[in-house]
Design an enzyme around this catalytic site. Structure first.
Site, PDB file in Angstrom:
ATOM      1  N   LYS A   7      62.879  93.419  51.332  1.00 58.95           N
ATOM      2  CA  LYS A   7      63.385  93.624  50.449  1.00 58.95           C
ATOM      3  C   LYS A   7      64.419  92.565  50.235  1.00 58.95           C
ATOM      4  O   LYS A   7      64.710  91.849  49.331  1.00 58.95           O
ATOM      5  CB  LYS A   7      62.997  94.289  49.570  1.00 58.95           C
TER       6      LYS A   7
ATOM      7  N   GLU B 139      65.172  84.487  46.983  1.00 55.55           N
ATOM      8  CA  GLU B 139      65.043  84.375  45.337  1.00 55.55           C
ATOM      9  C   GLU B 139      66.470  83.889  44.889  1.00 55.55           C
ATOM     10  O   GLU B 139      66.515  83.181  43.985  1.00 55.55           O
ATOM     11  CB  GLU B 139      65.221  85.970  44.666  1.00 55.55           C
TER      12      GLU B 139
END
Length: 496
Positions: free
Chosen positions: A189, A196
């Protein structure tokens, strides 16, 4: 809660927006859920929402004991509280009432080593532990996130049916998979968030070039991004960018809201962790690092404003003042699209290489094709081209880099001329494109069979006797460089 009431299938503690939305998602999929929060008003708020959003099977509890005892065994409890000590406090309060075989599932953005510490700590009580990355924001939590659970496989199997229903659904299955042991779920993550950061930076650079070199208006930008979202760049971030350019400013009633937003970007820390881990593992992640540097520089708003004045007074002309003059807009738009796509491939390649390096170090045995698959839906970086990344790793699970996958290699080569034009034009115009430049430099460095690193190694050997290897014979060598240079008469000072 009355003793006769049936026990819940799962519990969730921590009812900020993400917690509430995930709990309602679980309930909506038909799994009775118990919820708890230290601030009782949040419990009432969640109960009210469960009632309003369809009489969902959700029960609220006001003490850790009542909450834990309302869940059927082996109990599985999701925790969604702020990372760090709040997680430890919540585990301490709940574990008092839990029994061996029960599981704790931390759904926050936690540092992976904290998860590994907690796995060890709760094991003394016979408890199982999962550190589960949850991506998709508030919307994803409610309607289908991408889930990255790592830790106890038994704990995963206890909730697998729930997670598979709650996760975003794509054509090749739910966006959840068992990631691996230890803190692997949190680490994956974290890297997702680093990718991102890179994606968002690259998109902002495309916007900057189109606006300041191409002279495009917000309505034109909205159209361009909407069109890009129908092609190879189709993704959540491109889609929301098109929407952002359409929103009018309701406070001043003048123009679009995007132009009124202060140019300072916040951050929570996962991007920094990603870059730190890349450095620890000696993995180059220049695009992600550039995006982090840009967030730091964006925070220096006052310094930048002063620098702008000082350098203008010193005679610096803004190359971008000739906005839109003599620029072939149609070609620029197409070039920027290609540059954005090629830069993205490099950014994802860096993220995947970091994951591979960590997986090798920890023995996690990560499945990169499967990671690309579970990022296809629900999460912030969801994009059509993740399907192609999945296929690249299916073709070759030991792929050294996405850049050398035959399909992606072809695309990089086809786009490199446009990519170079955009970066060159931006540099000439004084527009910084650190993400695109970092991606291009990464590509150009990675594809070269020989680099000028030979000179750097020679320098290291001269001043520190660090030795060097040769290209024509094995072994480590050391040379008395200065002595030999003086002997040949071209030593230091030869040009004085």
């Amino acid at each position: 809660m009355e003793a006769s009431t049936a026990l819940s299938r799962i519990g969730l503690a921590g009812l900020a927006v993400m917690g509430q939305n995930l709990a309602l998602n679980v309930a909506e999929k038909g799994f009775p859920i118990s919820v708890y929060n230290r601030t009782t008003s949040k419990v009432d708020e969640t109960l009210d929402r469960a009632h309003r959003e369809g009489e969902l099977p959700l029960t609220g509890h006001y003490s850790p004991r009542d909450f834990v005892l309302s869940i059927q065994r082996p109990r599985s409890i999701i925790i969604l509280v702020k990372a760090g000590s709040p997680v430890d406090q919540t585990i301490a309060a709940l574990s008092e009432h839990m029994a061996p075989g029960d599981s704790v599932i931390d759904g926050g953005n936690e540092w992976y080593l904290n998860t590994e510490r907690r796995i060890e700590e709760v094991s003394h009580k016979g408890l199982l532990y999962l550190g589960m990355g949850v991506s998709g924001g508030e919307e994803g939590a409610r309607n289908g996130p991408s889930l990255m659970p790592g830790g106890s496989f038994e704990a995963y199997n206890n909730v697998k049916d729930i997670l598979q229903k709650v996760a975003a659904q794509v054509e090749d299955g739910p966006c959840v998979t068992y990631i691996g042991e230890g803190g692997s779920g949190n680490f994956v993550k974290m890297v997702h968030n680093g990718i991102e950061y890179g994606d968002m930076q690259l998109i902002s650079e495309a916007y900057d070039v189109l606006k300041h070199v191409g002279g495009l208006s917000n309505s034109e930008l909205a159209e361009i991004f909407a069109e890009w979202n129908r092609g190879e760049l189709e993704s959540f971030l491109i889609e929301i960018t098109a929407d952002i350019f359409k929103v009018k400013d309701e406070l001043s009633n003048e123009g679009e809201l995007v132009d009124k937003i202060l140019d300072k970007t916040g951050m929570k820390g996962t991007g920094k962790w990603t870059v730190q881990q890349a450095a620890e593992l000696s993995v180059a992640a220049p695009t992600i690092a550039a995006s982090l540097d840009c967030r730091y520089l964006s925070g220096l708003k006052e310094e930048r404003e002063k620098a702008s004045e000082v350098l203008r007074e010193a005679g610096l002309k803004d190359g971008a003042l000739n906005v839109g003059i003599n620029v072939d807009k149609k070609r620029l738009i197409d070039d920027v699209r290609q540059a954005l796509y090629a830069s993205k491939i490099c950014s994802y390649a860096q993220g995947m290489n970091l994951l591979r390096s960590k997986s090798n170090e920890k023995g996690w045995n990560l499945n990169f094709g499967e990671l690309a698959r579970i990022w296809k839906g629900g999460c912030i970086i969801r994009a059509v081209f993740l399907d192609r990344i999945k296929k690249a790793y299916q073709r070759n699970p030991n792929l050294a880099s996405l850049v050398v996958d035959p399909e992606f290699a072809k695309e990089m080569v086809q786009r490199q001329a446009a990519w170079r034009r955009v970066v060159g034009m931006a540099i000439s115009a004084g527009i910084s494109t650190p993400g695109m430049c970092a991606s291009l430099s990464y590509f150009d460095t990675y594809r070269r069979a020989r680099l000028p690193a030979n000179l750097v190694q020679a320098q290291r050997d001269l001043f520190g006797a660090h030795t060097y290897e040769r290209i024509d014979r094995p072994g480590a060598f050391h040379t008395e460089w200065t002595k030999l240079a003086r002997k040949s008469g071209t030593g230091v000072g030869a040009f004085n």
